[in-house]
Design a protein around this motif. Structure first.
Motif, PDB file in Angstrom:
ATOM      1  N   PRO A   1       1.594   1.547  -3.483  1.00 13.56           N
ATOM      2  CA  PRO A   1       1.554   0.294  -4.241  1.00 13.56           C
ATOM      3  C   PRO A   1       2.914  -0.093  -4.828  1.00 13.56           C
ATOM      4  O   PRO A   1       3.223  -1.283  -4.888  1.00 13.56           O
ATOM      5  N   ASP A   2       3.713   0.898  -5.214  1.00 15.56           N
ATOM      6  CA  ASP A   2       5.015   0.584  -5.824  1.00 15.56           C
ATOM      7  C   ASP A   2       5.916  -0.138  -4.849  1.00 15.56           C
ATOM      8  O   ASP A   2       6.483  -1.185  -5.145  1.00 15.56           O
TER       9      ASP A   2
ATOM     10  N   GLU B   1      -6.310   1.830  -4.317  1.00 14.68           N
ATOM     11  CA  GLU B   1      -5.368   1.874  -5.444  1.00 14.68           C
ATOM     12  C   GLU B   1      -4.380   0.700  -5.354  1.00 14.68           C
ATOM     13  O   GLU B   1      -3.984   0.132  -6.363  1.00 14.68           O
ATOM     14  N   THR B   2      -4.005   0.322  -4.153  1.00 18.18           N
ATOM     15  CA  THR B   2      -3.113  -0.828  -3.982  1.00 18.18           C
ATOM     16  C   THR B   2      -3.828  -2.107  -4.434  1.00 18.18           C
ATOM     17  O   THR B   2      -3.251  -2.935  -5.134  1.00 18.18           O
ATOM     18  N   THR B   3      -5.091  -2.242  -4.052  1.00 18.59           N
ATOM     19  CA  THR B   3      -5.880  -3.397  -4.504  1.00 18.59           C
ATOM     20  C   THR B   3      -5.917  -3.458  -6.028  1.00 18.59           C
ATOM     21  O   THR B   3      -5.698  -4.506  -6.627  1.00 18.59           O
ATOM     22  N   LEU B   4      -6.168  -2.305  -6.634  1.00 21.24           N
ATOM     23  CA  LEU B   4      -6.304  -2.288  -8.098  1.00 21.24           C
ATOM     24  C   LEU B   4      -4.981  -2.564  -8.789  1.00 21.24           C
ATOM     25  O   LEU B   4      -4.943  -3.154  -9.876  1.00 21.24           O
ATOM     26  N   ARG B   5      -3.888  -2.183  -8.166  1.00 21.39           N
ATOM     27  CA  ARG B   5      -2.575  -2.517  -8.721  1.00 21.39           C
ATOM     28  C   ARG B   5      -2.349  -4.028  -8.667  1.00 21.39           C
ATOM     29  O   ARG B   5      -1.750  -4.611  -9.575  1.00 21.39           O
ATOM     30  N   VAL B   6      -2.851  -4.653  -7.603  1.00 19.48           N
ATOM     31  CA  VAL B   6      -2.781  -6.112  -7.521  1.00 19.48           C
ATOM     32  C   VAL B   6      -3.644  -6.717  -8.634  1.00 19.48           C
ATOM     33  O   VAL B   6      -3.247  -7.655  -9.310  1.00 19.48           O
ATOM     34  N   TRP B   7      -4.812  -6.143  -8.831  1.00 18.18           N
ATOM     35  CA  TRP B   7      -5.705  -6.648  -9.871  1.00 18.18           C
ATOM     36  C   TRP B   7      -5.126  -6.442 -11.276  1.00 18.18           C
ATOM     37  O   TRP B   7      -5.358  -7.254 -12.165  1.00 18.18           O
ATOM     38  N   ASP B   8      -4.376  -5.349 -11.475  1.00 14.44           N
ATOM     39  CA  ASP B   8      -3.710  -5.141 -12.779  1.00 14.44           C
ATOM     40  C   ASP B   8      -2.907  -6.403 -13.129  1.00 14.44           C
ATOM     41  O   ASP B   8      -2.999  -6.933 -14.232  1.00 14.44           O
ATOM     42  N   VAL B   9      -2.124  -6.851 -12.151  1.00 15.48           N
ATOM     43  CA  VAL B   9      -1.261  -8.013 -12.379  1.00 15.48           C
ATOM     44  C   VAL B   9      -2.091  -9.299 -12.431  1.00 15.48           C
ATOM     45  O   VAL B   9      -1.818 -10.193 -13.221  1.00 15.48           O
ATOM     46  N   LEU B  10      -3.111  -9.352 -11.582  1.00 15.71           N
ATOM     47  CA  LEU B  10      -3.988 -10.526 -11.552  1.00 15.71           C
ATOM     48  C   LEU B  10      -4.573 -10.810 -12.936  1.00 15.71           C
ATOM     49  O   LEU B  10      -4.546 -11.939 -13.422  1.00 15.71           O
ATOM     50  N   PHE B  11      -5.073  -9.765 -13.586  1.00 15.91           N
ATOM     51  CA  PHE B  11      -5.714  -9.970 -14.884  1.00 15.91           C
ATOM     52  C   PHE B  11      -4.704 -10.274 -15.980  1.00 15.91           C
ATOM     53  O   PHE B  11      -5.022 -10.939 -16.952  1.00 15.91           O
TER      54      PHE B  11
ATOM     55  N   GLU C   1     -11.890  12.400  -0.001  1.00 17.99           N
ATOM     56  CA  GLU C   1     -12.414  11.467  -0.985  1.00 17.99           C
ATOM     57  C   GLU C   1     -11.271  11.073  -1.906  1.00 17.99           C
ATOM     58  O   GLU C   1     -10.496  11.908  -2.337  1.00 17.99           O
ATOM     59  N   ASP C   2     -11.156   9.804  -2.218  1.00 19.36           N
ATOM     60  CA  ASP C   2     -10.045   9.383  -3.059  1.00 19.36           C
ATOM     61  C   ASP C   2     -10.475   9.270  -4.518  1.00 19.36           C
ATOM     62  O   ASP C   2     -11.604   9.598  -4.889  1.00 19.36           O
ATOM     63  N   LEU C   3      -9.567   8.790  -5.340  1.00 17.03           N
ATOM     64  CA  LEU C   3      -9.799   8.700  -6.778  1.00 17.03           C
ATOM     65  C   LEU C   3     -11.015   7.852  -7.127  1.00 17.03           C
ATOM     66  O   LEU C   3     -11.674   8.063  -8.137  1.00 17.03           O
ATOM     67  N   TYR C   4     -11.305   6.880  -6.298  1.00 17.13           N
ATOM     68  CA  TYR C   4     -12.435   6.001  -6.585  1.00 17.13           C
ATOM     69  C   TYR C   4     -13.660   6.324  -5.746  1.00 17.13           C
ATOM     70  O   TYR C   4     -14.581   5.537  -5.641  1.00 17.13           O
ATOM     71  N   GLY C   5     -13.627   7.509  -5.141  1.00 16.86           N
ATOM     72  CA  GLY C   5     -14.826   7.996  -4.468  1.00 16.86           C
ATOM     73  C   GLY C   5     -15.033   7.499  -3.047  1.00 16.86           C
ATOM     74  O   GLY C   5     -16.062   7.778  -2.445  1.00 16.86           O
ATOM     75  N   PHE C   6     -14.068   6.775  -2.512  1.00 20.47           N
ATOM     76  CA  PHE C   6     -14.195   6.326  -1.127  1.00 20.47           C
ATOM     77  C   PHE C   6     -13.823   7.465  -0.194  1.00 20.47           C
ATOM     78  O   PHE C   6     -12.928   8.252  -0.485  1.00 20.47           O
ATOM     79  N   MET C   7     -14.496   7.524   0.940  1.00 22.08           N
ATOM     80  CA  MET C   7     -14.089   8.471   1.968  1.00 22.08           C
ATOM     81  C   MET C   7     -12.963   7.822   2.761  1.00 22.08           C
ATOM     82  O   MET C   7     -13.104   6.708   3.257  1.00 22.08           O
TER      83      MET C   7
END
Lengths: 203, 417
Positions: free
Chosen positions: B369-370, B314-324, B56-62
């Motif tokens: 993500p880096d 986490e990679t998606t969310l890193r993209v979203w960090d920049v998106l926002f 399970e990852d940080l966001y609860g996905f298997m």
């Protein structure tokens, strides 16, 4: 399903069209992986799959585009049916609106698609007989009038799923000269390819 | 001020404020809901690499991955901790919540601080924040930072505090084409995620999506938003915050009409993307065109789901960090990078299926993500929002004409029939 080495492989682009929830993705999943899941992730844009099918001594490699069903996604459809050798228009036998939508897809394919595209009509969810709303005769008559071939299918029980793809493959091999790239059939020789292998990218 | 807009958890309304789900304690970072498939080049490797494990990852996905993936994920988890320490250090020097006020108005400093020095501090903060955000917002700070930098907090401040509750109350018991479609999609949205698959999760997702469909009847509900809203819920933790992030995304961050009626905004973005690919990766663009491969076949979903179905979470969310923080141009960087990083392989490929396979396999495995974002910014090179806006304007006319023509053709068919 075994095919000889040196067998010629025909690539054929196939597109699935139909109303949301008619079971397009489930049909593909059943055909490509032999699986059925109650809640298939909703398709956005389209998902791509490929599956190889041997017909007698020839092999068809389907490149399948499983499109999104929601009405507003229809503006994307031409990108997927352009150059398709075959199309399966899917409706849900328990939902008359999906049958109406299927007829519209047929009409659009006839007007915009390639005239040599093999079009199949699939009345899916054929296992749900008690809640049937679209009569088999009605669909059959419609299919005959429009020169489509028709089958009722069930992705859940696997009824007619392989059959519909097999029938398409047969018709593609019978009906079309391999040299005609316009029809979406490309003759390729890839003797070392592992046959009857499936790969899928359910995105 | 911003601080009052970030609401406290001890507020009176439990549904609106309650934390919706808890981060799994033994979390492993980065995720995908897809079954991991090995890239072709790795097929021949020793069996240790083939051993796959589920976690399970940080966001609860298997997540299912092999040994290499697990190692990368552990490194990423450590990097996130480091990045957290960087954020705390900056906070220690600049004061708590400094990032919530990147644009300080000049009236507060009148007579004490000169306008020039004030502007300078604003500028410094903006630059620092931009740099920090590109390196990643720590998951725990994401809700606050996203609300602030995206303008969602500001948007919310323009309506009464009870807006969301009243909106939800107004939707109760109502059935619309949008609610029917939403109900159909709820169990089909990341069904592998335990919370999203629960009654509570689906109820929260339903309220956010239905609420938004009533807020903007032109958008109503578009498939794809279910994935975006679901991931927003997982990050923002409260459904009202997720709702405002969805609102700011659709109303301010993304190009107009991405999800409306005939997806015209999405068509525009696809054309802009094709144009950028031809400029930034001319060899790939030429090769794919010669093959008859339309890049929209694969990129449409990327743009509509904002990579949430494509990249590890986490990679998606890193993209979203920049998106926002920086706007929708990051989507082009990311999409171009996925192509660019496999340039040589793509140039060798002759079959459409192989192109899709290679792109999707690559994207699904971007666990670091880096590494990926560095590539997306450094290797793709800069693109100004200005250039993209101009290009969009140009494409808009073409898209509108095309869509119009299609509608006319189809309606003439109906008359014939």
């Amino acid at each position: 399903m075994a095919a000889n080495a040196g067998n010629k492989i025909r690539n054929a682009k196939l597109v699935l069209l139909g109303d949301v929830g008619a079971g397009k993705s489930s049909l593909v999943l059943r055909f490509v992986k032999g699986q059925f899941v109650e809640f298939q992730e909703s398709t956005i844009g389209a998902a791509f799959f490929s599956q190889t099918l041997a017909v007698n001594d020839e092999t068809v490699k389907f490149e399948i585009w499983d499109t999104a069903g929601q009405e507003r996604y229809h503006s994307l459809a031409p990108m997927y049916y352009r150059g398709a050798a075959a199309a399966i228009v899917v409706y849900d036998i328990t939902n008359p609106a999906s049958f109406t939508r299927a007829k519209k897809w047929v009409q659009e394919l006839q007007a915009q698609g390639n005239p040599s595209t093999v079009v199949a009509l699939a009345g899916n969810k054929a296992d749900l007989l008690e809640t049937r709303k679209v009569q088999i005769e009605e669909a059959k008559t419609y299919a005959q009038e429009n020169r489509l071939f028709f089958m009722e299918t069930s992705a859940k029980t696997a009824i007619n799923v392989n059959d519909i793809f097999y029938e398409i493959a047969k018709r593609l091999l019978q009906g079309q000269p391999a040299q005609n790239p316009q029809a979406g059939m490309v003759l390729t020789q890839r003797p070392n390819e592992r046959l009857v292998s499936a790969s899928s990218c359910c995105s | 001020m911003f601080s009052t807009q970030i609401r406290d958890v001890d507020d009176f309304n439990p549904r609106r404020r309650r934390t919706l789900w808890n981060t799994p304690a033994a979390s492993m970072l980065t995720t995908t809901t897809h079954t991991i498939r090995y890239p072709t080049s790795r097929k021949g490797h020793a069996s240790a690499h083939q051993l796959s494990a589920k976690f399970e990852d940080l966001y609860g996905f298997m997540v299912e991955g092999n040994v290499d993936d697990v190692n990368v994920l552990n490194d990423v988890r450590e990097k996130i901790r480091e990045q957290g320490r960087v954020w705390w250090a900056v906070e220690a020097s600049k004061g708590a919540n400094w990032y919530l006020q990147p644009r300080i108005s000049s009236n507060g400093g009148e007579g004490v601080i000169s306008v020039t020095s004030l502007k300078l501090s604003v500028l410094t903060n903006t630059i620092t924040l931009r740099r920090l955000i590109r390196k990643g917002v720590p998951p725990v700070l994401r809700p606050k930072v996203w609300l602030s930098v995206s303008g969602a907090a500001k948007k919310r401040s323009t309506v009464p505090e009870t807006y969301y509750d009243e909106l939800i109350r107004a939707t109760e018991g109502k059935t619309t084409p949008a609610t029917l479609q939403i109900d159909h999609d709820l169990p089909r949205t990341f069904p592998c995620h335990p919370w999203l698959n629960s009654e509570d999760g689906q109820a929260a997702l339903r309220r956010v999506l239905v609420g938004y469909s009533f807020r903007d009847s032109e958008v109503g509900y578009c498939q794809g938003l279910n994935y975006v809203a679901a991931l927003l819920l997982l990050v923002m933790k409260t459904e009202e915050d997720a709702f405002w992030m969805l609102a700011v995304l659709l109303e301010n961050v993304l190009v107009n009409d991405c999800y409306t009626d005939n997806l015209s905004g999405c068509h525009v973005e696809q054309r802009v993307f094709k144009d950028l690919l031809a400029k930034k990766c001319p060899r790939i663009a030429a090769h794919l065109e010669a093959m008859g491969f339309d890049v929209s076949l694969v990129a449409t979903e990327w743009f509509l789901c904002l990579f949430s179905k494509t990249l590890p979470s986490e990679t998606t969310l890193r993209v979203w960090d920049v998106l926002f923080n920086e706007g929708a141009k990051v989507l082009f960087h990311v999409a171009l990078a996925i192509f660019k990083m496999r340039e040589e392989d793509l140039l060798r490929i002759q079959h459409i299926g192989d192109v899709i396979d290679i792109l999707q396999t690559t994207a699904h495995h971007l666990y670091d993500p880096d590494e990926f974002l560095t590539f997306a910014f450094d290797k793709i090179g800069s693109m100004t929002t200005n250039t993209i806006t101009k290009e969009r304007k140009k494409q808009e006319t073409v898209v509108m004409a095309e869509l119009d023509q299609r509608i006319r053709r189809l309606s003439s068919l109906k008359m014939d029939g």
